[in-house]
Design a protein around this motif. Structure first.
Motif, mmCIF file in Angstrom:
data_model
loop_
_atom_site.group_PDB
_atom_site.id
_atom_site.type_symbol
_atom_site.label_atom_id
_atom_site.label_comp_id
_atom_site.label_asym_id
_atom_site.label_seq_id
_atom_site.Cartn_x
_atom_site.Cartn_y
_atom_site.Cartn_z
ATOM 1 N N ILE A 88 0.852 -1.177 0.000
ATOM 2 C CA ILE A 88 0.000 0.000 0.000
ATOM 3 C C ILE A 88 0.897 1.239 0.000
ATOM 4 C CG2 ILE A 88 -0.237 0.052 2.523
ATOM 5 C CD1 ILE A 88 -3.134 0.998 2.101
ATOM 6 N N SER A 89 0.515 2.218 -0.787
ATOM 7 C CA SER A 89 1.315 3.439 -0.891
ATOM 8 C C SER A 89 0.956 4.411 0.227
ATOM 9 C CB SER A 89 1.088 4.114 -2.245
ATOM 10 O OG SER A 89 -0.215 4.657 -2.298
ATOM 11 N N LEU A 90 1.813 5.395 0.404
ATOM 12 C CA LEU A 90 1.580 6.426 1.414
ATOM 13 C C LEU A 90 0.295 7.182 1.115
ATOM 14 C CD1 LEU A 90 3.118 7.919 3.852
ATOM 15 C CD2 LEU A 90 3.576 9.646 2.124
ATOM 16 N N ASN A 91 0.080 7.547 -0.132
ATOM 17 C CA ASN A 91 -1.121 8.298 -0.504
ATOM 18 C C ASN A 91 -2.391 7.467 -0.305
ATOM 19 O OD1 ASN A 91 0.177 10.692 -1.183
ATOM 20 N ND2 ASN A 91 0.588 9.993 -3.265
ATOM 21 N N GLU A 92 -2.326 6.210 -0.664
ATOM 22 C CA GLU A 92 -3.491 5.337 -0.501
ATOM 23 C C GLU A 92 -3.832 5.153 0.982
ATOM 24 O OE1 GLU A 92 -4.935 0.820 -1.729
ATOM 25 O OE2 GLU A 92 -3.009 1.585 -2.454
ATOM 26 N N LEU A 93 -2.803 4.939 1.805
ATOM 27 C CA LEU A 93 -3.030 4.775 3.240
ATOM 28 C C LEU A 93 -3.556 6.077 3.853
ATOM 29 C CD1 LEU A 93 -2.868 2.979 5.749
ATOM 30 C CD2 LEU A 93 -0.499 3.748 6.037
ATOM 31 N N SER A 94 -3.015 7.199 3.438
ATOM 32 C CA SER A 94 -3.462 8.481 3.998
ATOM 33 C C SER A 94 -4.929 8.751 3.676
ATOM 34 C CB SER A 94 -2.582 9.634 3.508
ATOM 35 O OG SER A 94 -2.788 9.890 2.142
ATOM 36 N N GLU A 95 -5.370 8.369 2.482
ATOM 37 C CA GLU A 95 -6.784 8.535 2.123
ATOM 38 C C GLU A 95 -7.684 7.638 2.966
ATOM 39 O OE1 GLU A 95 -7.238 7.837 -2.054
ATOM 40 O OE2 GLU A 95 -6.015 9.583 -2.604
ATOM 41 N N LYS A 96 -7.265 6.383 3.157
ATOM 42 C CA LYS A 96 -8.086 5.433 3.904
ATOM 43 C C LYS A 96 -8.130 5.742 5.400
ATOM 44 C CE LYS A 96 -7.678 1.596 0.700
ATOM 45 N NZ LYS A 96 -7.308 0.185 0.517
ATOM 46 N N VAL A 97 -7.052 6.315 5.914
ATOM 47 C CA VAL A 97 -6.963 6.620 7.340
ATOM 48 C C VAL A 97 -7.477 8.033 7.627
ATOM 49 C CG1 VAL A 97 -5.332 6.874 9.273
ATOM 50 C CG2 VAL A 97 -5.061 5.014 7.669
ATOM 51 N N ASP A 98 -7.597 8.834 6.588
ATOM 52 C CA ASP A 98 -8.029 10.225 6.704
ATOM 53 C C ASP A 98 -7.032 11.062 7.510
ATOM 54 O OD1 ASP A 98 -9.695 12.354 6.110
ATOM 55 O OD2 ASP A 98 -10.865 12.118 7.944
ATOM 56 N N ILE A 99 -5.776 10.992 7.069
ATOM 57 C CA ILE A 99 -4.696 11.782 7.642
ATOM 58 C C ILE A 99 -3.902 12.332 6.462
ATOM 59 C CG2 ILE A 99 -3.183 9.779 7.868
ATOM 60 C CD1 ILE A 99 -1.965 10.996 10.341
ATOM 61 N N THR A 100 -3.338 13.516 6.604
ATOM 62 C CA THR A 100 -2.621 14.111 5.478
ATOM 63 C C THR A 100 -1.379 13.280 5.154
ATOM 64 O OG1 THR A 100 -1.226 15.548 6.844
ATOM 65 C CG2 THR A 100 -3.372 16.430 6.145
ATOM 66 N N SER A 152 3.733 10.795 6.595
ATOM 67 C CA SER A 152 5.153 10.692 6.282
ATOM 68 C C SER A 152 6.013 10.934 7.517
ATOM 69 C CB SER A 152 5.524 11.691 5.185
ATOM 70 O OG SER A 152 6.896 11.620 4.907
ATOM 71 N N ILE A 153 5.623 11.908 8.335
ATOM 72 C CA ILE A 153 6.341 12.179 9.589
ATOM 73 C C ILE A 153 6.297 10.960 10.490
ATOM 74 C CG2 ILE A 153 6.242 13.534 11.733
ATOM 75 C CD1 ILE A 153 5.371 15.928 9.940
ATOM 76 N N LEU A 154 5.148 10.337 10.565
ATOM 77 C CA LEU A 154 5.006 9.126 11.373
ATOM 78 C C LEU A 154 5.830 7.983 10.783
ATOM 79 C CD1 LEU A 154 3.637 7.689 13.737
ATOM 80 C CD2 LEU A 154 1.736 7.200 12.207
ATOM 81 N N ARG A 162 -1.937 9.616 18.127
ATOM 82 C CA ARG A 162 -3.220 9.428 18.800
ATOM 83 C C ARG A 162 -3.631 7.961 18.667
ATOM 84 N NH1 ARG A 162 -6.685 14.606 18.605
ATOM 85 N NH2 ARG A 162 -5.098 16.137 18.087
ATOM 86 N N PHE A 163 -4.285 7.471 19.693
ATOM 87 C CA PHE A 163 -4.765 6.094 19.645
ATOM 88 C C PHE A 163 -5.770 5.908 18.511
ATOM 89 C CE2 PHE A 163 -3.498 5.720 24.239
ATOM 90 C CZ PHE A 163 -2.521 4.776 24.024
ATOM 91 N N SER A 164 -6.567 6.925 18.232
ATOM 92 C CA SER A 164 -7.538 6.816 17.142
ATOM 93 C C SER A 164 -6.830 6.676 15.791
ATOM 94 C CB SER A 164 -8.481 8.022 17.127
ATOM 95 O OG SER A 164 -7.749 9.225 16.988
ATOM 96 N N THR A 165 -5.708 7.374 15.625
ATOM 97 C CA THR A 165 -4.922 7.256 14.392
ATOM 98 C C THR A 165 -4.288 5.880 14.309
ATOM 99 O OG1 THR A 165 -4.448 9.627 14.432
ATOM 100 C CG2 THR A 165 -3.037 8.258 13.048
ATOM 101 N N LEU A 166 -3.720 5.415 15.407
ATOM 102 C CA LEU A 166 -3.111 4.082 15.445
ATOM 103 C C LEU A 166 -4.153 3.008 15.153
ATOM 104 C CD1 LEU A 166 -0.550 2.428 15.979
ATOM 105 C CD2 LEU A 166 -1.141 2.480 18.417
#
Length: 91
Positions: free
Chosen positions: A37-49, A54-56, A65-69
């Motif tokens: 899975i790509s960074l862009n695809e994961l960011s869309e599915k997780v709803d994070i920029t 990338s920083i993570l 955040r636990f919600s992000t994890l």
């Protein structure tokens, strides 16, 4: 052959000018590669920029955040321990 990419969160201590290594290893890039899975695809599915993800991913984040994890684990079908690892440092 498996390769493990290790990202360390480095903190610079201004007071004594020593580099401190945070003993938390972020293996998000490894899990993303395993799940193809790509960074862009994961960011869309997780709803994070993509920038914050990338920083993570590079281990430069100071917190998560636990919600992000939870969202990342849900998308990647993994456990938090698959992404975060504690490695004890020597004194």
């Amino acid at each position: 052959m498996q390769y493990k990419i290790i990202c360390r969160m480095d903190l610079f201590n201004q007071r004594n000018r020593k580099l401190k290594i945070m003993p938390i290893i972020v293996n998000l890039d490894v899990m993303m590669a395993r799940r193809k899975i790509s960074l862009n695809e994961l960011s869309e599915k997780v709803d994070i920029t993509p920038a914050n993800l990338s920083i993570l991913k590079t281990g430069k984040a100071k917190a998560i955040r636990f919600s992000t994890l939870e969202a990342i684990c849900k998308v990647l079908d993994c456990q938090p321990a698959d992404i975060l690892e504690y490695q004890q440092t020597k004194p």
